[in-house]
Scaffold this active site. Structure first.
Site, PDB file in Angstrom:
ATOM      1  N   THR A   1       9.628  -0.607 -18.684  1.00 16.46           N
ATOM      2  CA  THR A   1       9.251   0.663 -19.316  1.00 16.46           C
ATOM      3  C   THR A   1       9.972   0.877 -20.639  1.00 16.46           C
ATOM      4  O   THR A   1      11.123   0.446 -20.800  1.00 16.46           O
ATOM      5  CB  THR A   1       9.563   1.841 -18.366  1.00 16.46           C
ATOM      6  OG1 THR A   1       9.273   3.067 -19.027  1.00 16.46           O
ATOM      7  CG2 THR A   1      11.010   1.866 -17.913  1.00 16.46           C
TER       8      THR A   1
ATOM      9  N   SER B   1      15.797   9.021 -15.927  1.00 17.10           N
ATOM     10  CA  SER B   1      15.496   9.416 -14.533  1.00 17.10           C
ATOM     11  C   SER B   1      15.962   8.272 -13.641  1.00 17.10           C
ATOM     12  O   SER B   1      16.214   7.157 -14.127  1.00 17.10           O
ATOM     13  CB  SER B   1      13.988   9.624 -14.341  1.00 17.10           C
ATOM     14  OG  SER B   1      13.318   8.370 -14.339  1.00 17.10           O
TER      15      SER B   1
ATOM     16  N   TYR C   1      14.104   6.689 -11.594  1.00 12.64           N
ATOM     17  CA  TYR C   1      13.093   5.634 -11.736  1.00 12.64           C
ATOM     18  C   TYR C   1      13.391   4.759 -12.962  1.00 12.64           C
ATOM     19  O   TYR C   1      13.421   3.528 -12.877  1.00 12.64           O
ATOM     20  CB  TYR C   1      11.680   6.246 -11.841  1.00 12.64           C
ATOM     21  CG  TYR C   1      10.766   5.378 -12.644  1.00 12.64           C
ATOM     22  CD1 TYR C   1      10.304   4.167 -12.111  1.00 12.64           C
ATOM     23  CD2 TYR C   1      10.422   5.688 -13.959  1.00 12.64           C
ATOM     24  CE1 TYR C   1       9.515   3.314 -12.875  1.00 12.64           C
ATOM     25  CE2 TYR C   1       9.633   4.843 -14.715  1.00 12.64           C
ATOM     26  CZ  TYR C   1       9.190   3.661 -14.174  1.00 12.64           C
ATOM     27  OH  TYR C   1       8.435   2.806 -14.923  1.00 12.64           O
ATOM     28  N   HIS C   2      13.580   5.398 -14.119  1.00 11.52           N
ATOM     29  CA  HIS C   2      13.830   4.607 -15.335  1.00 11.52           C
ATOM     30  C   HIS C   2      15.130   3.803 -15.190  1.00 11.52           C
ATOM     31  O   HIS C   2      15.257   2.701 -15.722  1.00 11.52           O
ATOM     32  CB  HIS C   2      13.912   5.521 -16.560  1.00 11.52           C
ATOM     33  CG  HIS C   2      12.580   6.087 -16.994  1.00 11.52           C
ATOM     34  ND1 HIS C   2      12.162   7.343 -16.652  1.00 11.52           N
ATOM     35  CD2 HIS C   2      11.576   5.558 -17.739  1.00 11.52           C
ATOM     36  CE1 HIS C   2      10.959   7.583 -17.173  1.00 11.52           C
ATOM     37  NE2 HIS C   2      10.573   6.504 -17.830  1.00 11.52           N
TER      38      HIS C   2
ATOM     39  N   LEU D   1       0.822  -1.229   0.000  1.00 12.92           N
ATOM     40  CA  LEU D   1       0.000   0.000   0.000  1.00 12.92           C
ATOM     41  C   LEU D   1       0.851   1.273   0.000  1.00 12.92           C
ATOM     42  O   LEU D   1       0.399   2.331   0.427  1.00 12.92           O
ATOM     43  CB  LEU D   1      -0.997  -0.008   1.171  1.00 12.92           C
ATOM     44  CG  LEU D   1      -1.892  -1.266   1.251  1.00 12.92           C
ATOM     45  CD1 LEU D   1      -2.870  -1.142   2.416  1.00 12.92           C
ATOM     46  CD2 LEU D   1      -2.641  -1.495  -0.060  1.00 12.92           C
TER      47      LEU D   1
ATOM     48  N   LEU E   1      -0.737  12.560 -21.008  1.00  9.40           N
ATOM     49  CA  LEU E   1      -2.032  12.691 -21.696  1.00  9.40           C
ATOM     50  C   LEU E   1      -3.183  12.786 -20.693  1.00  9.40           C
ATOM     51  O   LEU E   1      -4.080  13.633 -20.839  1.00  9.40           O
ATOM     52  CB  LEU E   1      -2.230  11.514 -22.669  1.00  9.40           C
ATOM     53  CG  LEU E   1      -3.555  11.512 -23.433  1.00  9.40           C
ATOM     54  CD1 LEU E   1      -3.807  12.823 -24.164  1.00  9.40           C
ATOM     55  CD2 LEU E   1      -3.598  10.345 -24.423  1.00  9.40           C
TER      56      LEU E   1
ATOM     57  N   LYS F   1      14.585   0.417 -13.647  1.00 10.50           N
ATOM     58  CA  LYS F   1      14.032  -0.586 -14.574  1.00 10.50           C
ATOM     59  C   LYS F   1      15.140  -1.114 -15.488  1.00 10.50           C
ATOM     60  O   LYS F   1      15.076  -2.245 -15.957  1.00 10.50           O
ATOM     61  CB  LYS F   1      12.892   0.009 -15.383  1.00 10.50           C
ATOM     62  CG  LYS F   1      11.714   0.480 -14.542  1.00 10.50           C
ATOM     63  CD  LYS F   1      10.669  -0.603 -14.327  1.00 10.50           C
ATOM     64  CE  LYS F   1       9.547  -0.107 -13.441  1.00 10.50           C
ATOM     65  NZ  LYS F   1       8.370  -0.947 -13.408  1.00 10.50           N
TER      66      LYS F   1
END
Ligand code: USQ
Length: 405
Positions: free
Chosen positions: A145, A186, A188-189, A33, A246, A192
């Site tokens: 990603t 980034s 984050y990227h 969570l 978007l 991955k």
């Protein structure tokens, strides 16, 4: 199949749980969570009112007759419990969404960088080593990603994970297949990209069966199942850290906020509708690699668009104004992007496109819940460097945006 969905309380995780449960699978949600906790940390909330995960599962049982089982567990911090859970439930497949997924959040401060790396890399590695240790031969499907590739196609389409290269050696030219070079934009990227190496190692060393899905930017909010009851509604992020481009433009149009284009808007990105996203996961589950195979990599996207074209399209449909803002990110101002997605098309994916009337559905959802939006949280203020962050002035009323529109 018995399927464990790690991160099943999140934006793509929740509709995936419903989709796979509707297909008759025995779905177990594992989640710590953390996404709800991050809402509290940031002082923002989902545009759509979200019930507790337990309540969501109860409603799904009422609506569909199918059970969803929720297990509160932190993959990154609670390795022993993860191992025990796997040994007890022995899933046939695991879908792994349990990572911090926002690039701006990962760049907010050094604390957010270390949290993102610790959480994402540990979660993935703990899962892999626990699978080996328990001897469970579950197919692991991971949500990666498109951003691992960077966003430049150097004129040639980005392949699905692997690149054939020719190397000059003293014995002549040799062919080799390599992972497509990563160029994350980034922290984050970057996590991955690190995941990819972990997967390569565990597939090769231990025969773990892994599919890595390189997903583009997800848009939309509803899937067939989330429409079935108001309390099954998906979360919807509009804020500058978690909202994606978007969906942000659509809610901005709904609340008469200028569309926040970063820089020239020349960034081209890959997109996929949430309904296609959950369908792709189902297709990937049906196409499991064999033990000993290399990691199976799919590009999970259906179309590419330039950010300013999206803004102009939304403005054209809704009458919204477009604001060209200083870019808080360090990224190419303009790029082309061509991506292969042949593997999902071959498995039967029928892409949902932007042209299919679903844009107005998002605007309608945003209008319905507009009273829940804090306008001061709309601007994206997390800078990729301190200097870039300072260029983007926080403006609770959105007033300064008018001067650049
Ligand atoms: N952008 C704007 N205005 C905004 C928000 C974003 O111009 O208000 C621009 C950004 O500068 C960037 C592009 O739109 O050039 C995409 O930004 P985004 O926030 O929609 O997407 P991103 O940060 O790349 O991350 C999202 C998801 C992430 C996923 C990724 C897929 O949060 O989990 O991995 O999309 S991809 O972009 O293909 O790597």
């Amino acid at each position: 199949m018995r399927i464990a969905i790690l991160g099943g309380d999140g934006f793509v995780g929740w509709p995936t749980c419903l989709h796979l449960s509707a297909k008759g699978h025995d779905v177990h949600i594992i989640d710590n969570l953390s996404r709800r906790w991050i809402d509290t940390e940031l002082g923002v909330q989902s545009l759509t009112p979200m019930d507790s995960i337990q309540e969501r599962c109860r409603i799904w049982k009422d609506v569909s007759g199918e059970s969803l089982h929720f297990h509160l567990l932190d993959l990154a911090k609670d390795y022993e419990r993860l191992k025990q859970w796997l040994a007890e439930y022995r899933p046939d497949a695991i879908v792994h969404f349990a990572e911090q997924r926002a690039a701006p959040y990962s760049m907010k401060s050094d604390r957010h960088k270390t949290y993102t790396v610790d959480n994402n890399v540990s979660a993935t590695h703990n899962l892999l080593t626990a699978l080996v240790e328990t001897g469970i031969d579950a197919h692991l499907v991971h949500l990666g990603t498109m951003g691992v590739y960077g966003y430049s196609s150097v004129g040639a389409p980005i392949p699905e994970g692997y690149l054939d290269v020719e190397i000059d050696t003293p014995a002549g030219k040799k062919e080799q297949e390599i992972l497509y070079p990563t160029r994350p934009g980034s922290v984050y990227h970057m996590t991955k990209s690190l995941d990819q190496i972990l997967f390569q190692f565990y597939a090769q060393n231990d025969g773990v069966r892994i599919t890595d899905l390189h997903q583009g930017i997800v848009w939309g909010t509803h899937t067939e199942q989330t429409r079935r009851h108001e309390q099954l509604i998906n979360r919807f992020d509009y804020d500058g850290d978690y909202g994606t481009v978007l969906n942000r433009f659509l809610i901005q149009a709904a609340i008469d906020y200028p569309l926040t284009v970063h820089g020239t808007g020349g960034q081209t990105r890959a997109f996929i509708h949430i309904q296609d996203s959950v369908r792709c996961i189902e297709l990937a589950l049906q196409d499991a690699p064999e033990a000993g195979d290399r990691v199976s990599i799919f590009n999970q996207m259906t179309e590419t668009h330039r950010v300013r074209d999206l803004a102009e399209m939304v403005a054209g449909q809704t009458g919204a104004r477009v604001a060209y803002l200083p870019n808080p990110r360090k990224e190419a101002a303009e790029n082309d992007l061509i991506v292969k997605n042949d593997k999902f098309l071959a498995l039967g994916l029928e892409p949902t496109t932007l042209a299919e009337g679903l844009l107005s559905e998002v605007v309608d959802v945003a209008k319905k819940y507009a009273h829940r939006i804090d306008r001061s949280r709309v601007p994206a203020v997390s800078g990729w460097t301190k200097a870039l962050g300072q260029r983007v002035e926080r403006d609770p009323e959105g007033k300064s945006l008018k001067s650049v529109s």
